[in-house]
Design a protein around this motif. Structure first.
Motif, PDB file in Angstrom:
ATOM      1  N   ALA A 222       8.478 -12.171   0.693  1.00 34.58           N
ATOM      2  CA  ALA A 222       7.285 -11.778  -0.076  1.00 34.58           C
ATOM      3  C   ALA A 222       7.048 -10.276   0.031  1.00 34.58           C
ATOM      4  N   ALA A 223       7.213  -9.714   1.219  1.00 36.38           N
ATOM      5  CA  ALA A 223       7.027  -8.270   1.407  1.00 36.38           C
ATOM      6  C   ALA A 223       8.121  -7.484   0.688  1.00 36.38           C
ATOM      7  N   MET A 224       9.365  -7.966   0.767  1.00 38.69           N
ATOM      8  CA  MET A 224      10.465  -7.281   0.082  1.00 38.69           C
ATOM      9  C   MET A 224      10.267  -7.313  -1.430  1.00 38.69           C
ATOM     10  N   TYR A 225       9.785  -8.428  -1.943  1.00 41.30           N
ATOM     11  CA  TYR A 225       9.522  -8.540  -3.378  1.00 41.30           C
ATOM     12  C   TYR A 225       8.514  -7.483  -3.814  1.00 41.30           C
ATOM     13  N   GLN A 226       7.451  -7.311  -3.038  1.00 38.48           N
ATOM     14  CA  GLN A 226       6.443  -6.301  -3.356  1.00 38.48           C
ATOM     15  C   GLN A 226       7.059  -4.902  -3.353  1.00 38.48           C
ATOM     16  N   ALA A 227       7.909  -4.632  -2.370  1.00 39.65           N
ATOM     17  CA  ALA A 227       8.536  -3.313  -2.264  1.00 39.65           C
ATOM     18  C   ALA A 227       9.430  -3.025  -3.471  1.00 39.65           C
ATOM     19  N   VAL A 228      10.241  -3.985  -3.850  1.00 38.96           N
ATOM     20  CA  VAL A 228      11.150  -3.788  -4.981  1.00 38.96           C
ATOM     21  C   VAL A 228      10.365  -3.596  -6.272  1.00 38.96           C
ATOM     22  N   GLN A 229       9.328  -4.405  -6.489  1.00 35.27           N
ATOM     23  CA  GLN A 229       8.506  -4.262  -7.688  1.00 35.27           C
ATOM     24  C   GLN A 229       7.836  -2.887  -7.734  1.00 35.27           C
ATOM     25  N   HIS A 230       7.365  -2.422  -6.588  1.00 36.34           N
ATOM     26  CA  HIS A 230       6.719  -1.106  -6.499  1.00 36.34           C
ATOM     27  C   HIS A 230       7.716   0.002  -6.842  1.00 36.34           C
ATOM     28  N   CYS A 231       8.893  -0.062  -6.254  1.00 37.24           N
ATOM     29  CA  CYS A 231       9.897   0.983  -6.484  1.00 37.24           C
ATOM     30  C   CYS A 231      10.345   1.015  -7.944  1.00 37.24           C
ATOM     31  N   ILE A 232      10.499  -0.143  -8.544  1.00 38.81           N
ATOM     32  CA  ILE A 232      10.877  -0.192  -9.959  1.00 38.81           C
ATOM     33  C   ILE A 232       9.769   0.408 -10.816  1.00 38.81           C
ATOM     34  N   ALA A 233       8.530   0.060 -10.514  1.00 36.01           N
ATOM     35  CA  ALA A 233       7.401   0.531 -11.323  1.00 36.01           C
ATOM     36  C   ALA A 233       7.198   2.040 -11.223  1.00 36.01           C
TER      37      ALA A 233
ATOM     38  N   SER B 232      13.839   2.410  -9.853  1.00 34.62           N
ATOM     39  CA  SER B 232      14.989   1.955  -9.077  1.00 34.62           C
ATOM     40  C   SER B 232      14.534   0.900  -8.077  1.00 34.62           C
ATOM     41  N   SER B 233      15.390  -0.057  -7.797  1.00 32.55           N
ATOM     42  CA  SER B 233      15.051  -1.082  -6.809  1.00 32.55           C
ATOM     43  C   SER B 233      15.598  -0.757  -5.425  1.00 32.55           C
ATOM     44  N   ASP B 234      16.183   0.421  -5.267  1.00 30.73           N
ATOM     45  CA  ASP B 234      16.759   0.807  -3.980  1.00 30.73           C
ATOM     46  C   ASP B 234      15.668   1.217  -2.997  1.00 30.73           C
ATOM     47  N   VAL B 235      15.778   0.697  -1.765  1.00 30.83           N
ATOM     48  CA  VAL B 235      14.788   0.975  -0.722  1.00 30.83           C
ATOM     49  C   VAL B 235      15.516   1.433   0.536  1.00 30.83           C
ATOM     50  N   ALA B 236      15.029   2.512   1.128  1.00 33.48           N
ATOM     51  CA  ALA B 236      15.483   2.940   2.451  1.00 33.48           C
ATOM     52  C   ALA B 236      14.424   2.447   3.433  1.00 33.48           C
ATOM     53  N   TRP B 237      14.759   1.407   4.174  1.00 31.85           N
ATOM     54  CA  TRP B 237      13.788   0.779   5.065  1.00 31.85           C
ATOM     55  C   TRP B 237      13.612   1.570   6.348  1.00 31.85           C
ATOM     56  N   THR B 238      12.366   1.781   6.744  1.00 32.24           N
ATOM     57  CA  THR B 238      12.045   2.349   8.047  1.00 32.24           C
ATOM     58  C   THR B 238      11.937   1.205   9.049  1.00 32.24           C
ATOM     59  N   ASN B 239      11.174   0.213   8.687  1.00 27.08           N
ATOM     60  CA  ASN B 239      11.040  -1.029   9.440  1.00 27.08           C
ATOM     61  C   ASN B 239      11.260  -2.134   8.420  1.00 27.08           C
ATOM     62  N   GLY B 240      12.501  -2.588   8.301  1.00 24.09           N
ATOM     63  CA  GLY B 240      12.854  -3.457   7.197  1.00 24.09           C
ATOM     64  C   GLY B 240      13.132  -4.889   7.566  1.00 24.09           C
ATOM     65  N   PRO B 241      13.542  -5.657   6.573  1.00 27.52           N
ATOM     66  CA  PRO B 241      13.792  -7.081   6.766  1.00 27.52           C
ATOM     67  C   PRO B 241      15.049  -7.375   7.583  1.00 27.52           C
TER      68      PRO B 241
ATOM     69  N   ARG C 275       0.857  -1.192   0.000  1.00 27.31           N
ATOM     70  CA  ARG C 275       0.000   0.000   0.000  1.00 27.31           C
ATOM     71  C   ARG C 275       0.888   1.236   0.000  1.00 27.31           C
ATOM     72  N   SER C 276       0.462   2.243  -0.793  1.00 27.04           N
ATOM     73  CA  SER C 276       1.145   3.531  -0.775  1.00 27.04           C
ATOM     74  C   SER C 276       0.115   4.612  -1.058  1.00 27.04           C
ATOM     75  N   GLU C 277       0.414   5.807  -0.605  1.00 23.77           N
ATOM     76  CA  GLU C 277      -0.479   6.940  -0.830  1.00 23.77           C
ATOM     77  C   GLU C 277      -0.275   7.478  -2.236  1.00 23.77           C
TER      78      GLU C 277
ATOM     79  N   ASP D  35       2.158  10.319  -2.345  1.00 23.61           N
ATOM     80  CA  ASP D  35       3.560  10.027  -2.042  1.00 23.61           C
ATOM     81  C   ASP D  35       3.841   8.567  -2.369  1.00 23.61           C
ATOM     82  N   ARG D  36       4.059   8.283  -3.639  1.00 22.87           N
ATOM     83  CA  ARG D  36       4.276   6.902  -4.076  1.00 22.87           C
ATOM     84  C   ARG D  36       5.598   6.321  -3.564  1.00 22.87           C
ATOM     85  N   ALA D  37       6.521   7.165  -3.171  1.00 18.47           N
ATOM     86  CA  ALA D  37       7.808   6.654  -2.694  1.00 18.47           C
ATOM     87  C   ALA D  37       7.665   5.934  -1.351  1.00 18.47           C
TER      88      ALA D  37
END
Length: 110
Positions: free
Chosen positions: A63-74, A78-87, A37-39, A42-44
């Protein structure tokens, strides 16, 4: 008129095709579903979930990380993620809601 009758079954068959397998990760032989889910404003920023956590925390995180990477690429290319509460947090510190691991972060713009 015959063309219309031919297209109806084809359209019905295509309607039955879902995104289910695209949201599924297989880890150590078990299937894990993910969601994100994202607003719109603020899609980032996002919150990603994966589960069932009762089967495997690692599989749920994957599974959650996969969703995050796919979202960021789309959305940002970029597939780079700055995790707030990460894996990378300790398993005892993971947020688990409704048998799903909850991860949050922001896509890093290239």
């Amino acid at each position: 008129m015959k063309t219309g009758w031919v297209l109806v079954p084809v359209l019905c068959a295509l309607t039955a095709c879902g995104r289910g397998d695209l949201d599924t990760v297989t880890f150590e032989g078990a299937r894990f579903d993910g969601d994100l889910r994202s607003e719109r404003s603020d899609r980032a920023g996002f919150v990603a979930t994966g589960g069932p956590a009762s089967v495997s925390l690692e599989g749920s995180k994957q599974a959650a990380m996969y969703q995050a990477v796919q979202h960021c690429i789309a959305y940002l290319g970029s597939s780079d993620v700055a995790w707030t509460n990460g894996p990378d947090v300790d398993d005892s510190d993971l947020i688990i809601t409704d048998n799903e691991v909850v991860l949050s972060g922001r896509c890093v713009e290239p």
